[in-house]
Design a protein around this motif. Structure first.
Motif, mmCIF file in Angstrom:
data_model
loop_
_atom_site.group_PDB
_atom_site.id
_atom_site.type_symbol
_atom_site.label_atom_id
_atom_site.label_comp_id
_atom_site.label_asym_id
_atom_site.label_seq_id
_atom_site.Cartn_x
_atom_site.Cartn_y
_atom_site.Cartn_z
ATOM 1 N N TYR A 186 10.451 -11.385 -7.271
ATOM 2 C CA TYR A 186 11.435 -12.126 -7.637
ATOM 3 C C TYR A 186 11.681 -13.666 -6.829
ATOM 4 C CZ TYR A 186 12.367 -6.914 -7.094
ATOM 5 O OH TYR A 186 12.672 -5.406 -7.405
ATOM 6 N N PRO A 187 10.789 -13.957 -8.227
ATOM 7 C CA PRO A 187 11.285 -15.837 -8.058
ATOM 8 C C PRO A 187 12.746 -16.408 -8.395
ATOM 9 C CG PRO A 187 10.246 -14.984 -9.784
ATOM 10 C CD PRO A 187 10.833 -13.897 -9.243
ATOM 11 N N VAL A 188 13.256 -17.582 -7.795
ATOM 12 C CA VAL A 188 14.385 -17.996 -8.174
ATOM 13 C C VAL A 188 14.369 -18.010 -10.214
ATOM 14 C CG1 VAL A 188 15.698 -19.737 -7.448
ATOM 15 C CG2 VAL A 188 14.384 -19.306 -5.675
ATOM 16 N N VAL A 189 15.330 -17.375 -10.076
ATOM 17 C CA VAL A 189 15.892 -17.555 -11.815
ATOM 18 C C VAL A 189 17.186 -18.022 -11.275
ATOM 19 C CG1 VAL A 189 16.369 -16.552 -13.912
ATOM 20 C CG2 VAL A 189 14.725 -15.235 -11.840
ATOM 21 N N LYS A 190 17.014 -19.207 -12.501
ATOM 22 C CA LYS A 190 18.116 -20.171 -12.719
ATOM 23 C C LYS A 190 19.319 -19.710 -14.054
ATOM 24 C CE LYS A 190 17.081 -23.360 -9.164
ATOM 25 N NZ LYS A 190 17.410 -25.089 -9.348
#
Length: 135
Positions: free
Chosen positions: A131-135
């Motif tokens: 669950y990486p940071v997604v912008k």
């Protein structure tokens, strides 16, 4: 492997040995028990599986196999988590309160240790975040 001070080992065998053993002896946090009671084929032998798992856990616990013990513990805690999120052990229920309390205490101790070990060993390949940071 990186827990050279034995924090995980000591916690499992000294601080949490009772709660861990109680978790392992509880059929209600054993996945095949619920698979059987939900009509899934191939798990009618859940009781024998439970006894086998109990024996395997006891051997791992007695021989100090921390990795195997953690696998057993996390498997049971995952079933407990599913009961809380999807089943009958929900808020304000009296079901499995001891396991919820003990599981929370085990995780509250272990999670910071795991994070510390990871931070202390940045050279290790810990895998990509799911669950990486997604912008």
């Amino acid at each position: 492997m990186h827990d050279r001070e034995g924090r995980i080992y000591n916690a499992l065998w000294q601080r949490f040995s009772g709660p861990v053993r109680m978790l392992m002896n509880n059929r209600y946090v054993f996945s095949p028990f619920w698979q059987y009671h939900n009509g899934i084929d191939g798990v009618a032998d859940w009781e024998e599986r439970f006894r086998t798992a109990s024996r395997s856990f006891a051997i791992a616990f007695q021989t100090g196999d921390t990795v195997r013990v953690l696998k057993f513990v996390f498997d049971r805690l995952y079933v407990l988590r599913n009961q809380l999120v999807h089943g009958g052990a929900t808020w304000n229920s009296g079901i499995n309160r001891n396991q919820v309390r003990d599981g929370a205490a085990i995780l509250a101790f272990l999670m910071p240790v795991f994070v510390e070990l990871m931070m202390d060993n940045p050279q290790e390949d810990w895998g990509l975040p799911f669950y990486p940071v997604v912008k």
